[in-house]
Design a protein around this motif. Structure first.
Motif, PDB file in Angstrom:
ATOM      1  N   GLY A 102       1.058  -1.320   0.064  1.00 56.56           N
ATOM      2  CA  GLY A 102      -0.433   0.816  -0.092  1.00 56.56           C
ATOM      3  C   GLY A 102       1.135   1.182   0.459  1.00 56.56           C
ATOM      4  N   THR A 103       2.133   1.311  -0.071  1.00 61.60           N
ATOM      5  CA  THR A 103       3.195   2.041   0.216  1.00 61.60           C
ATOM      6  C   THR A 103       2.960   2.840  -1.031  1.00 61.60           C
ATOM      7  OG1 THR A 103       4.738   1.234   1.619  1.00 61.60           O
ATOM      8  CG2 THR A 103       5.425   2.634   0.378  1.00 61.60           C
ATOM      9  N   THR A 104       2.430   4.488  -1.517  1.00 60.86           N
ATOM     10  CA  THR A 104       3.014   5.161  -2.326  1.00 60.86           C
ATOM     11  C   THR A 104       3.458   6.480  -1.895  1.00 60.86           C
ATOM     12  OG1 THR A 104       0.969   6.131  -1.126  1.00 60.86           O
ATOM     13  CG2 THR A 104       0.250   4.571  -2.681  1.00 60.86           C
ATOM     14  N   TYR A 105       3.787   6.871  -3.357  1.00 66.32           N
ATOM     15  CA  TYR A 105       5.112   8.366  -3.345  1.00 66.32           C
ATOM     16  C   TYR A 105       4.776   9.001  -4.111  1.00 66.32           C
ATOM     17  CZ  TYR A 105       8.877  11.007  -4.438  1.00 66.32           C
ATOM     18  OH  TYR A 105       9.914  11.812  -4.521  1.00 66.32           O
ATOM     19  N   SER A 106       4.701  10.120  -4.147  1.00 66.64           N
ATOM     20  CA  SER A 106       4.554  11.251  -5.372  1.00 66.64           C
ATOM     21  C   SER A 106       5.626  12.008  -5.460  1.00 66.64           C
ATOM     22  CB  SER A 106       2.924  11.293  -5.704  1.00 66.64           C
ATOM     23  OG  SER A 106       2.713  12.248  -5.117  1.00 66.64           O
ATOM     24  N   HIS A 107       5.975  12.907  -6.752  1.00 71.29           N
ATOM     25  CA  HIS A 107       6.234  14.122  -6.594  1.00 71.29           C
ATOM     26  C   HIS A 107       6.030  14.799  -7.853  1.00 71.29           C
ATOM     27  CE1 HIS A 107      10.258  16.433  -6.521  1.00 71.29           C
ATOM     28  NE2 HIS A 107      10.018  16.572  -7.505  1.00 71.29           N
ATOM     29  N   ASN A 108       5.529  15.886  -7.341  1.00 73.21           N
ATOM     30  CA  ASN A 108       4.521  16.948  -8.511  1.00 73.21           C
ATOM     31  C   ASN A 108       3.787  15.603  -8.932  1.00 73.21           C
ATOM     32  OD1 ASN A 108       6.598  19.372  -8.788  1.00 73.21           O
ATOM     33  ND2 ASN A 108       7.506  18.605  -9.780  1.00 73.21           N
ATOM     34  N   GLY A 109       2.955  15.713  -7.912  1.00 76.32           N
ATOM     35  CA  GLY A 109       1.964  14.013  -8.689  1.00 76.32           C
ATOM     36  C   GLY A 109       0.610  14.964  -9.052  1.00 76.32           C
ATOM     37  N   GLN A 110       0.319  15.689  -8.951  1.00 77.94           N
ATOM     38  CA  GLN A 110      -1.308  17.075  -9.233  1.00 77.94           C
ATOM     39  C   GLN A 110      -0.214  17.879 -10.355  1.00 77.94           C
ATOM     40  OE1 GLN A 110      -3.970  17.786  -6.563  1.00 77.94           O
ATOM     41  NE2 GLN A 110      -2.752  16.728  -4.871  1.00 77.94           N
ATOM     42  N   GLN A 111       0.892  17.755 -10.419  1.00 77.29           N
ATOM     43  CA  GLN A 111       1.183  18.973 -11.604  1.00 77.29           C
ATOM     44  C   GLN A 111       0.909  18.244 -13.334  1.00 77.29           C
ATOM     45  OE1 GLN A 111       4.996  20.090 -12.060  1.00 77.29           O
ATOM     46  NE2 GLN A 111       5.550  20.418 -14.669  1.00 77.29           N
ATOM     47  N   GLY A 112       0.083  19.306 -14.376  1.00 74.93           N
ATOM     48  CA  GLY A 112      -0.474  18.997 -15.510  1.00 74.93           C
ATOM     49  C   GLY A 112       0.780  18.119 -16.175  1.00 74.93           C
ATOM     50  N   PHE A 113       0.787  17.724 -17.509  1.00 71.41           N
ATOM     51  CA  PHE A 113       1.648  17.047 -18.382  1.00 71.41           C
ATOM     52  C   PHE A 113       0.709  17.105 -19.906  1.00 71.41           C
ATOM     53  CE2 PHE A 113       4.045  16.413 -14.421  1.00 71.41           C
ATOM     54  CZ  PHE A 113       5.342  16.648 -15.127  1.00 71.41           C
ATOM     55  N   PRO A 114       1.256  17.444 -21.025  1.00 67.41           N
ATOM     56  CA  PRO A 114       1.216  16.630 -22.010  1.00 67.41           C
ATOM     57  C   PRO A 114       1.030  15.137 -22.235  1.00 67.41           C
ATOM     58  CG  PRO A 114       2.597  18.443 -23.124  1.00 67.41           C
ATOM     59  CD  PRO A 114       2.433  18.278 -21.091  1.00 67.41           C
ATOM     60  N   ALA A 115       0.032  14.499 -22.258  1.00 65.73           N
ATOM     61  CA  ALA A 115      -0.407  13.066 -22.194  1.00 65.73           C
ATOM     62  C   ALA A 115       0.735  12.203 -23.554  1.00 65.73           C
ATOM     63  CB  ALA A 115      -1.659  12.650 -22.988  1.00 65.73           C
ATOM     64  N   ALA A 116       0.368  12.906 -24.936  1.00 68.60           N
ATOM     65  CA  ALA A 116       1.095  12.563 -26.281  1.00 68.60           C
ATOM     66  C   ALA A 116       0.552  10.985 -25.809  1.00 68.60           C
ATOM     67  CB  ALA A 116       2.734  12.864 -25.292  1.00 68.60           C
ATOM     68  N   SER A 117       1.548  10.088 -26.279  1.00 65.45           N
ATOM     69  CA  SER A 117       0.543   8.906 -26.698  1.00 65.45           C
ATOM     70  C   SER A 117      -0.233   7.955 -25.570  1.00 65.45           C
ATOM     71  CB  SER A 117       1.023   7.746 -27.843  1.00 65.45           C
ATOM     72  OG  SER A 117       1.221   8.018 -28.966  1.00 65.45           O
ATOM     73  N   VAL A 118       0.342   8.149 -24.078  1.00 58.04           N
ATOM     74  CA  VAL A 118      -0.024   7.665 -22.547  1.00 58.04           C
ATOM     75  C   VAL A 118      -1.634   7.876 -22.616  1.00 58.04           C
ATOM     76  CG1 VAL A 118      -0.267   8.384 -20.935  1.00 58.04           C
ATOM     77  CG2 VAL A 118       2.053   8.022 -21.648  1.00 58.04           C
ATOM     78  N   ALA A 119      -2.159   8.835 -23.790  1.00 57.18           N
ATOM     79  CA  ALA A 119      -3.284   9.749 -23.533  1.00 57.18           C
ATOM     80  C   ALA A 119      -4.651   7.830 -24.551  1.00 57.18           C
ATOM     81  CB  ALA A 119      -4.173  10.349 -24.628  1.00 57.18           C
ATOM     82  N   LYS A 120      -3.536   7.318 -25.349  1.00 58.60           N
ATOM     83  CA  LYS A 120      -3.811   6.170 -25.742  1.00 58.60           C
ATOM     84  C   LYS A 120      -5.037   4.941 -24.616  1.00 58.60           C
ATOM     85  CE  LYS A 120      -1.501   6.466 -29.950  1.00 58.60           C
ATOM     86  NZ  LYS A 120      -0.184   5.881 -30.681  1.00 58.60           N
ATOM     87  N   LEU A 121      -4.050   4.559 -23.917  1.00 57.79           N
ATOM     88  CA  LEU A 121      -4.516   4.011 -23.176  1.00 57.79           C
ATOM     89  C   LEU A 121      -5.656   4.206 -22.292  1.00 57.79           C
ATOM     90  CD1 LEU A 121      -3.968   1.493 -21.251  1.00 57.79           C
ATOM     91  CD2 LEU A 121      -2.626   2.908 -19.295  1.00 57.79           C
TER      92      LEU A 121
END
Length: 322
Positions: A102-121
């Motif tokens: 259940g461990t989680t970690y994020s750095h700039n986790g809520q910052q918006g980025f261009p999705a590029a082809s990740v959007a296909k998922l």
């Protein structure tokens, strides 16, 4: 003696040949006339790990509850500093969840980025949600297009699937169902101009690799099967932390953006699991000088975070995705 075409026919022949060459160049997998995706340089060193098709994670896989965190406040601060130093000079965000503890970690986790082809998922996931609304399975044509879209990152098939899942209106409705809070579709309907966050991509991965969320079991199994059998030359990014015999499912995105002076967006999201580990990982980044440098940094970030989670200083139970 060769016959010569009349002048107007010679001109038309030259024009036709030019148009065919241009059309074929745009039709190559990964080639786009916009900021959606770009073909990697031919001399790019491909990933060390190239997984063949493998069985998917059982649909009953769940996230551990009450397992606590492997990162203390001190170790988290140290990791934050290392991640920030690695990403100096570019924009980076990462979100990771250990499904075993259940461990989680994020750095700039809520910052918006261009999705590029990740959007296909996201498009494929939402297509399954649309089909569920219509009480039907994906058609054979949809499945064939989905395979080309995920396994080979083919751009030509995405517009049709984006239309079938409902364009921008369908995107927003399904985004609510998936729990997205920082993902925005392009108002003009360009799937590649989607903006998203590492934390939202982690939410998407949870919907695909756990028994939570609105995606039906057969839809999750189909998407995971495609993620876990991507073309070998695209098996980079989150797969950097995979060991021999691990199951790896991923989708990557890469593009030089004119809006950012030709600097590269490099993203990688996916799942890595083995006998004693199971991770959901989302890395998004922008501002790289070239494709190879971006891939190298993404893999270094993934390795840094997963290594820190697997080698904690002490146990505590204060971690949460922020």
């Amino acid at each position: 003696m060769p016959r010569h075409l009349p002048t107007d026919r010679r001109v038309w022949s030259i024009v036709t040949t030019t148009l065919v060459v241009v059309f074929m160049s745009l039709a190559l997998p990964g080639a786009l006339a916009t900021d959606r995706l770009a073909t990697p340089p031919p001399d790019r060193p491909f990933a060390r790990f190239s997984p063949p098709p493998v069985p998917t994670v059982p649909a009953t896989a769940t996230v551990a509850t009450g397992g606590g965190s492997a990162l203390t406040t001190g170790s988290r601060q140290t990791l934050d500093a290392r991640v920030a130093a690695l990403g100096e000079g570019v924009d980076v965000g990462i979100a990771v969840q250990d499904l075993r503890t259940g461990t989680t970690y994020s750095h700039n986790g809520q910052q918006g980025f261009p999705a590029a082809s990740v959007a296909k998922l996201t498009v494929l996931t939402m297509l399954h949600l649309r089909a569920e609304e219509e009480a039907r399975d994906l058609t054979a044509a949809e499945r064939a297009r989905a395979e080309r879209m995920i396994r080979f990152s083919d751009n030509d098939v995405v517009d049709d699937l984006y239309a079938r899942m409902g364009f921008t209106d369908g995107f927003r409705r399904h985004a609510d169902a998936l729990g997205f809070i920082g993902t925005e579709p392009d108002p003009g309907g360009s799937w590649g101009a989607t903006s998203t966050t590492p934390v939202d991509q982690l939410r998407l991965l949870r919907a695909l690799y756990t028994d939570e969320g609105p995606v039906p079991d057969d839809g999750r199994a189909h998407i995971r099967e495609l993620m876990e059998s991507v073309a070998p030359e695209q098996a980079w990014g989150v797969s950097a932390v995979a060991s021999a015999g691990d199951t790896v499912g991923l989708k990557n995105g890469w593009t030089p953006r004119e809006a950012n002076g030709g600097l590269w967006t490099i993203n990688s999201v996916g799942h890595v699991s083995g006998q004693d580990h199971a991770y959901l990982i989302a890395v998004m980044s922008d501002g790289h000088p070239d494709h190879a440098a971006g891939v190298a940094l993404v893999e270094e970030l993934v390795t840094e975070v997963v290594t820190a989670i697997e080698s904690p200083d002490v146990q505590d139970d204060t971690t949460h995705v922020r």
